[in-house]
Design a protein around this motif. Structure first.
Motif, PDB file in Angstrom:
ATOM      1  N   ILE A   1      -2.734  11.222   1.258  1.00 22.92           N
ATOM      2  CA  ILE A   1      -2.851   9.769   1.100  1.00 22.92           C
ATOM      3  C   ILE A   1      -2.426   9.078   2.390  1.00 22.92           C
ATOM      4  O   ILE A   1      -1.368   9.355   2.944  1.00 22.92           O
ATOM      5  CB  ILE A   1      -1.983   9.263  -0.069  1.00 22.92           C
ATOM      6  CG1 ILE A   1      -2.375   9.969  -1.375  1.00 22.92           C
ATOM      7  CG2 ILE A   1      -2.090   7.752  -0.215  1.00 22.92           C
ATOM      8  CD1 ILE A   1      -3.798   9.727  -1.809  1.00 22.92           C
ATOM      9  N   GLY A   2      -3.269   8.170   2.853  1.00 20.12           N
ATOM     10  CA  GLY A   2      -2.985   7.412   4.064  1.00 20.12           C
ATOM     11  C   GLY A   2      -2.114   6.205   3.777  1.00 20.12           C
ATOM     12  O   GLY A   2      -1.522   6.075   2.705  1.00 20.12           O
ATOM     13  N   GLU A   3      -2.067   5.311   4.728  1.00 24.09           N
ATOM     14  CA  GLU A   3      -1.278   4.087   4.617  1.00 24.09           C
ATOM     15  C   GLU A   3      -2.104   3.014   3.893  1.00 24.09           C
ATOM     16  O   GLU A   3      -3.330   3.068   3.896  1.00 24.09           O
ATOM     17  CB  GLU A   3      -0.900   3.590   6.010  1.00 24.09           C
ATOM     18  CG  GLU A   3       0.008   4.546   6.772  1.00 24.09           C
ATOM     19  CD  GLU A   3       1.351   4.731   6.098  1.00 24.09           C
ATOM     20  OE1 GLU A   3       1.911   3.735   5.593  1.00 24.09           O
ATOM     21  OE2 GLU A   3       1.852   5.869   6.080  1.00 24.09           O
ATOM     22  N   PRO A   4      -1.420   2.021   3.302  1.00 27.83           N
ATOM     23  CA  PRO A   4      -2.154   0.919   2.659  1.00 27.83           C
ATOM     24  C   PRO A   4      -3.019   0.177   3.680  1.00 27.83           C
ATOM     25  O   PRO A   4      -2.739   0.171   4.871  1.00 27.83           O
ATOM     26  CB  PRO A   4      -1.042   0.004   2.146  1.00 27.83           C
ATOM     27  CG  PRO A   4       0.163   0.868   2.052  1.00 27.83           C
ATOM     28  CD  PRO A   4       0.024   1.893   3.148  1.00 27.83           C
ATOM     29  N   TYR A   5      -4.057  -0.447   3.177  1.00 26.22           N
ATOM     30  CA  TYR A   5      -4.980  -1.221   4.006  1.00 26.22           C
ATOM     31  C   TYR A   5      -4.609  -2.697   3.945  1.00 26.22           C
ATOM     32  O   TYR A   5      -3.978  -3.149   2.983  1.00 26.22           O
ATOM     33  CB  TYR A   5      -6.423  -1.048   3.511  1.00 26.22           C
ATOM     34  CG  TYR A   5      -7.014   0.293   3.861  1.00 26.22           C
ATOM     35  CD1 TYR A   5      -7.982   0.390   4.849  1.00 26.22           C
ATOM     36  CD2 TYR A   5      -6.602   1.448   3.218  1.00 26.22           C
ATOM     37  CE1 TYR A   5      -8.539   1.621   5.178  1.00 26.22           C
ATOM     38  CE2 TYR A   5      -7.149   2.681   3.544  1.00 26.22           C
ATOM     39  CZ  TYR A   5      -8.109   2.760   4.516  1.00 26.22           C
ATOM     40  OH  TYR A   5      -8.652   3.964   4.841  1.00 26.22           O
ATOM     41  N   GLU A   6      -5.014  -3.417   4.972  1.00 23.95           N
ATOM     42  CA  GLU A   6      -4.815  -4.862   5.014  1.00 23.95           C
ATOM     43  C   GLU A   6      -5.933  -5.461   5.853  1.00 23.95           C
ATOM     44  O   GLU A   6      -6.263  -4.937   6.914  1.00 23.95           O
ATOM     45  CB  GLU A   6      -3.454  -5.174   5.644  1.00 23.95           C
ATOM     46  CG  GLU A   6      -3.105  -6.630   5.646  1.00 23.95           C
ATOM     47  CD  GLU A   6      -1.725  -6.877   6.214  1.00 23.95           C
ATOM     48  OE1 GLU A   6      -1.645  -7.427   7.332  1.00 23.95           O
ATOM     49  OE2 GLU A   6      -0.725  -6.509   5.554  1.00 23.95           O
ATOM     50  N   ASP A   7      -6.522  -6.550   5.352  1.00 23.89           N
ATOM     51  CA  ASP A   7      -7.582  -7.185   6.137  1.00 23.89           C
ATOM     52  C   ASP A   7      -6.981  -8.215   7.100  1.00 23.89           C
ATOM     53  O   ASP A   7      -5.764  -8.404   7.149  1.00 23.89           O
ATOM     54  CB  ASP A   7      -8.669  -7.790   5.233  1.00 23.89           C
ATOM     55  CG  ASP A   7      -8.179  -8.904   4.337  1.00 23.89           C
ATOM     56  OD1 ASP A   7      -7.192  -9.596   4.686  1.00 23.89           O
ATOM     57  OD2 ASP A   7      -8.797  -9.120   3.273  1.00 23.89           O
ATOM     58  N   ALA A   8      -7.819  -8.863   7.868  1.00 24.96           N
ATOM     59  CA  ALA A   8      -7.375  -9.818   8.888  1.00 24.96           C
ATOM     60  C   ALA A   8      -6.670 -11.032   8.284  1.00 24.96           C
ATOM     61  O   ALA A   8      -5.947 -11.739   8.989  1.00 24.96           O
ATOM     62  CB  ALA A   8      -8.556 -10.271   9.740  1.00 24.96           C
ATOM     63  N   ASP A   9      -6.868 -11.273   7.001  1.00 26.39           N
ATOM     64  CA  ASP A   9      -6.203 -12.387   6.322  1.00 26.39           C
ATOM     65  C   ASP A   9      -4.923 -11.953   5.622  1.00 26.39           C
ATOM     66  O   ASP A   9      -4.373 -12.690   4.810  1.00 26.39           O
ATOM     67  CB  ASP A   9      -7.152 -13.011   5.297  1.00 26.39           C
ATOM     68  CG  ASP A   9      -8.393 -13.572   5.945  1.00 26.39           C
ATOM     69  OD1 ASP A   9      -8.261 -14.239   6.995  1.00 26.39           O
ATOM     70  OD2 ASP A   9      -9.496 -13.322   5.424  1.00 26.39           O
TER      71      ASP A   9
ATOM     72  N   TYR B   1      -4.452  -3.967   0.292  1.00 28.46           N
ATOM     73  CA  TYR B   1      -5.302  -3.089  -0.496  1.00 28.46           C
ATOM     74  C   TYR B   1      -4.614  -1.739  -0.653  1.00 28.46           C
ATOM     75  O   TYR B   1      -3.764  -1.358   0.155  1.00 28.46           O
ATOM     76  CB  TYR B   1      -6.664  -2.894   0.170  1.00 28.46           C
ATOM     77  CG  TYR B   1      -7.400  -4.197   0.370  1.00 28.46           C
ATOM     78  CD1 TYR B   1      -8.097  -4.797  -0.665  1.00 28.46           C
ATOM     79  CD2 TYR B   1      -7.387  -4.833   1.612  1.00 28.46           C
ATOM     80  CE1 TYR B   1      -8.767  -5.998  -0.480  1.00 28.46           C
ATOM     81  CE2 TYR B   1      -8.059  -6.032   1.807  1.00 28.46           C
ATOM     82  CZ  TYR B   1      -8.747  -6.612   0.749  1.00 28.46           C
ATOM     83  OH  TYR B   1      -9.403  -7.799   0.935  1.00 28.46           O
ATOM     84  N   LEU B   2      -4.997  -0.999  -1.660  1.00 24.79           N
ATOM     85  CA  LEU B   2      -4.409   0.309  -1.916  1.00 24.79           C
ATOM     86  C   LEU B   2      -4.712   1.298  -0.794  1.00 24.79           C
ATOM     87  O   LEU B   2      -5.771   1.224  -0.166  1.00 24.79           O
ATOM     88  CB  LEU B   2      -4.967   0.888  -3.216  1.00 24.79           C
ATOM     89  CG  LEU B   2      -4.588   0.172  -4.503  1.00 24.79           C
ATOM     90  CD1 LEU B   2      -5.372   0.758  -5.672  1.00 24.79           C
ATOM     91  CD2 LEU B   2      -3.092   0.277  -4.740  1.00 24.79           C
ATOM     92  N   PRO B   3      -3.827   2.266  -0.593  1.00 27.32           N
ATOM     93  CA  PRO B   3      -4.134   3.341   0.347  1.00 27.32           C
ATOM     94  C   PRO B   3      -5.208   4.244  -0.259  1.00 27.32           C
ATOM     95  O   PRO B   3      -5.403   4.263  -1.473  1.00 27.32           O
ATOM     96  CB  PRO B   3      -2.809   4.085   0.494  1.00 27.32           C
ATOM     97  CG  PRO B   3      -2.046   3.770  -0.732  1.00 27.32           C
ATOM     98  CD  PRO B   3      -2.504   2.405  -1.189  1.00 27.32           C
ATOM     99  N   MET B   4      -5.899   4.947   0.596  1.00 27.43           N
ATOM    100  CA  MET B   4      -6.917   5.903   0.159  1.00 27.43           C
ATOM    101  C   MET B   4      -6.635   7.249   0.808  1.00 27.43           C
ATOM    102  O   MET B   4      -5.686   7.390   1.576  1.00 27.43           O
ATOM    103  CB  MET B   4      -8.308   5.407   0.568  1.00 27.43           C
ATOM    104  CG  MET B   4      -8.729   4.123  -0.130  1.00 27.43           C
ATOM    105  SD  MET B   4     -10.437   3.659   0.217  1.00 27.43           S
ATOM    106  CE  MET B   4     -10.292   2.928   1.848  1.00 27.43           C
ATOM    107  N   LEU B   5      -7.471   8.220   0.505  1.00 24.17           N
ATOM    108  CA  LEU B   5      -7.340   9.510   1.158  1.00 24.17           C
ATOM    109  C   LEU B   5      -7.447   9.312   2.664  1.00 24.17           C
ATOM    110  O   LEU B   5      -8.227   8.495   3.134  1.00 24.17           O
ATOM    111  CB  LEU B   5      -8.417  10.473   0.681  1.00 24.17           C
ATOM    112  CG  LEU B   5      -8.362  10.847  -0.800  1.00 24.17           C
ATOM    113  CD1 LEU B   5      -9.563  11.710  -1.170  1.00 24.17           C
ATOM    114  CD2 LEU B   5      -7.074  11.558  -1.132  1.00 24.17           C
TER     115      LEU B   5
END
Length: 162
Positions: A65-73, A77-81
């Protein structure tokens, strides 16, 4: 902290990726995540089985599992593989052989049997698998995670999903 299950190539951007990001070099993993689907499944079944099979991988092998995601705003978002999932297909015999090879190599393995299409919840899914011996499982899907070369040997005879 470095994960012992991967070979990392440093990137100029400092991010970890299985693909090239602008200004970076791709990461080459020495592990592999693969899903093997029986070649006689309907399209909806292939998608359903794949989703179910990879869903448990992070609990058994948290390093995938990677790190959580975040958009420019700054929306989280949840982490994914953290690495690609390769999807293969094969005949029932290929599935049976791959299952035996995965277990003999003690790889992290998930199974999906044909009778799970008739259940509607986790409790019934687990009961359906428990009711059948390992060698008699009617496998329609298998997920495997482990060292790249071991996973490649497990998948012998399978072909990449179109």
């Amino acid at each position: 902290m470095r994960n012992t299950h991967e070979t990392e190539t440093e990137t100029r951007s400092g991010t970890e990726s299985g693909t090239t990001v602008a200004g970076s070099v791709p990461v080459r993993f020495n592990t592999k995540v693969a899903v093997l689907l029986r070649d006689d499944l309907e399209s909806w079944q292939r998608l359903n089985v794949t989703a179910f099979l990879v869903s448990g991988l992070g609990t058994a092998a948290p390093e995938v599992i990677g790190e959580p995601y975040e958009d420019a705003d700054s929306t989280a978002y949840l982490p994914m593989l953290r690495q690609p999932v390769l999807v293969f297909e094969g005949a029932k015999e290929t599935m049976t052989a791959a299952h035996a090879r995965a277990l003999s190599r003690s790889l992290t393995t998930a199974v999906f049997t044909a009778n799970l299409f008739g259940t509607g919840n986790d409790r019934d899914n687990r009961a359906a698998v428990r009711a059948v011996g390992r060698d008699a499982l009617d496998l329609v899907g298998l997920a495997v995670y482990g060292p790249r070369n071991a996973v490649d040997k497990v998948l012998k005879g399978a072909r990449m999903h179109p």
